[in-house]
Write a protein that holds these residues in place. Sequence first.
Motif, mmCIF file in Angstrom:
data_model
loop_
_atom_site.group_PDB
_atom_site.id
_atom_site.type_symbol
_atom_site.label_atom_id
_atom_site.label_comp_id
_atom_site.label_asym_id
_atom_site.label_seq_id
_atom_site.Cartn_x
_atom_site.Cartn_y
_atom_site.Cartn_z
ATOM 1 N N ALA A 163 0.861 -1.183 0.000
ATOM 2 C CA ALA A 163 0.000 0.000 0.000
ATOM 3 C C ALA A 163 0.894 1.228 0.000
ATOM 4 C CB ALA A 163 -0.923 0.009 1.212
ATOM 5 N N GLY A 164 0.749 2.067 -1.021
ATOM 6 C CA GLY A 164 1.659 3.186 -1.162
ATOM 7 C C GLY A 164 3.058 2.671 -1.423
ATOM 8 N N GLU A 165 4.005 3.074 -0.631
ATOM 9 C CA GLU A 165 5.388 2.632 -0.799
ATOM 10 C C GLU A 165 5.834 1.774 0.373
ATOM 11 O OE1 GLU A 165 7.665 6.128 -1.546
ATOM 12 O OE2 GLU A 165 6.579 6.615 -3.390
ATOM 13 N N ARG A 166 4.861 1.056 0.965
ATOM 14 C CA ARG A 166 5.180 0.181 2.093
ATOM 15 C C ARG A 166 4.641 -1.224 1.863
ATOM 16 N NH1 ARG A 166 4.814 3.125 8.015
ATOM 17 N NH2 ARG A 166 6.830 4.184 7.850
ATOM 18 N N VAL A 167 5.329 -2.193 2.458
ATOM 19 C CA VAL A 167 4.928 -3.590 2.401
ATOM 20 C C VAL A 167 4.551 -4.039 3.810
ATOM 21 C CG1 VAL A 167 5.609 -5.945 1.805
ATOM 22 C CG2 VAL A 167 6.558 -4.004 0.522
ATOM 23 N N PHE A 168 3.371 -4.638 3.951
ATOM 24 C CA PHE A 168 2.889 -5.138 5.240
ATOM 25 C C PHE A 168 2.789 -6.658 5.153
ATOM 26 C CE2 PHE A 168 1.296 -0.899 4.452
ATOM 27 C CZ PHE A 168 1.560 -0.223 5.643
ATOM 28 N N MET A 169 3.232 -7.345 6.233
ATOM 29 C CA MET A 169 3.347 -8.798 6.142
ATOM 30 C C MET A 169 3.279 -9.414 7.525
ATOM 31 S SD MET A 169 3.970 -11.295 3.919
ATOM 32 C CE MET A 169 4.647 -12.931 3.731
ATOM 33 N N GLY A 170 2.838 -10.668 7.577
ATOM 34 C CA GLY A 170 2.909 -11.455 8.803
ATOM 35 C C GLY A 170 3.993 -12.498 8.670
ATOM 36 N N GLY A 171 4.595 -12.883 9.794
ATOM 37 C CA GLY A 171 5.723 -13.800 9.735
ATOM 38 C C GLY A 171 5.679 -14.902 10.768
ATOM 39 N N GLY A 172 4.491 -15.489 11.005
ATOM 40 C CA GLY A 172 4.418 -16.524 12.029
ATOM 41 C C GLY A 172 4.729 -15.928 13.388
#
Length: 470
Positions: A163-172
């Motif tokens: 979203a925009g210039e950012r990456v959002f993520m889950g990692g366990g």
Amino acid sequence: MRLALLSLAFLLPATARAAEPGPWATYRGTPQRTGNTDGAAGPEKPAILWSVKSTDHFLAAPVPVKDGVYVAGIGAFNRPSAFLYPFAGKAAPTATWVKSAPYLKLASVSSPAVAGELLVFGDGLHQDSGGVLHCVNATTSKPLWQLVMPGTLIHLEGAPTVAGERVFMGGGAAGAFCVELDKATLEGKEYGLADVVKMQEAKWKELVAKYEEAKAKKDDFAIPPDDSQLLKFVPKKAWQKGEGKWHVDAPVNVAGDLVFVPTSYLDKEKVGERALYALKAATGETAWKKELTYNPWGGATVAGDLVIVPGSSVGYYYKELRGAKGDVTALDLKTGAQKWRKEIPTGGVLGCVAVSDGLAVCTATDGKVRAFKVADGERSWLYDAKVPFFAPPAVVGGVAYAADLGGTVHAIDLKTGTAKWTFALAKETGAPGMVYGGVTVHGGKLIVATCNLDGPFANKETVLVCIGSK
């Protein structure tokens, strides 16, 4: 092979998309998890346009990437592979590119986020200790940056959102985190993405030149260069939350200034938390939290001012289907207050909910597809496929598409809940298989991939299929 040098305008998604991810920049294409972004429904009379048989197992749903389709596979001994096939392929198209070892070290079940000329995806499975977030060029597959996340029960199984210039993520067990898409460091120095591209291209040219020089000298030990020898840029991390406390295997979702993070509780390991968190996108601070009855393996769906969360008492294990239970819960997007909840005592809802035309459509392990009214949760219809579902549905053009664990694709009228057609992949391709990742609808065609890691077709060949009109 060379790393394409592209202008920054083509590398980055427009900043105007910051409030909502662009097409296929999030799981299932949209925050509504429709499995479609172009509004074109599938065929009225289905037929196979092309298919690829494989010994790899495809757990994640295929994703359209420009004029191709991306799919990740798991081979023997968890050998990792990622493929890009031409979307307008023929009977058995040849992959445009393939990534595997030595660059990929862990198998991936993460659907990628597509952002302009970039693909962002995670790797690592439950049994792995650690995972990597990758950013590669979509056209060439050349790596730009990597975020290595080591540790017990850390794996990047869910899909990221850009979203925009950012990456959002889950990692366990790593919880949830956010990195800058367009900023990366190397040996302590920060670079913009345009500079990363230039430096990676220069490094590749250098590697190729050394190889050609060695060949010219008739060096018996001359080895062609590979992507693992490129520079190891690391994306700039903005924040990380829930490390060691949550277990985030499901895809995250982004709406406005909030990131919705589903965390599960692992009964065997006795770790994690069964809840949905709404975090502030800028800082990762908690805006609200809602405890859940069952694990939200499918992640959260955004539907206007609601967030809709599926729940299941079991994970993606074929032998655990008997006795599974689940639910679907709608929460206020801004406060987390429960608006409605529907218990499903006969099956778990493992896949995400797809929202379209005022309906929240979900599949369940009891073999049924249900449509609930988004406004109040009242059931609109129920469709019985009589075969369990792991995969989420896709919804577009007044049709819901669902693929079951027998490898049959069901096209269901969204208004009435009645079958428009069914299409058995085993009969049509000769390759029986279960569908884990869901149907992808793009350009009026359906893309489906199968998995035979477990169940009645264990270790049989799998298939990637494009279904359209002849």
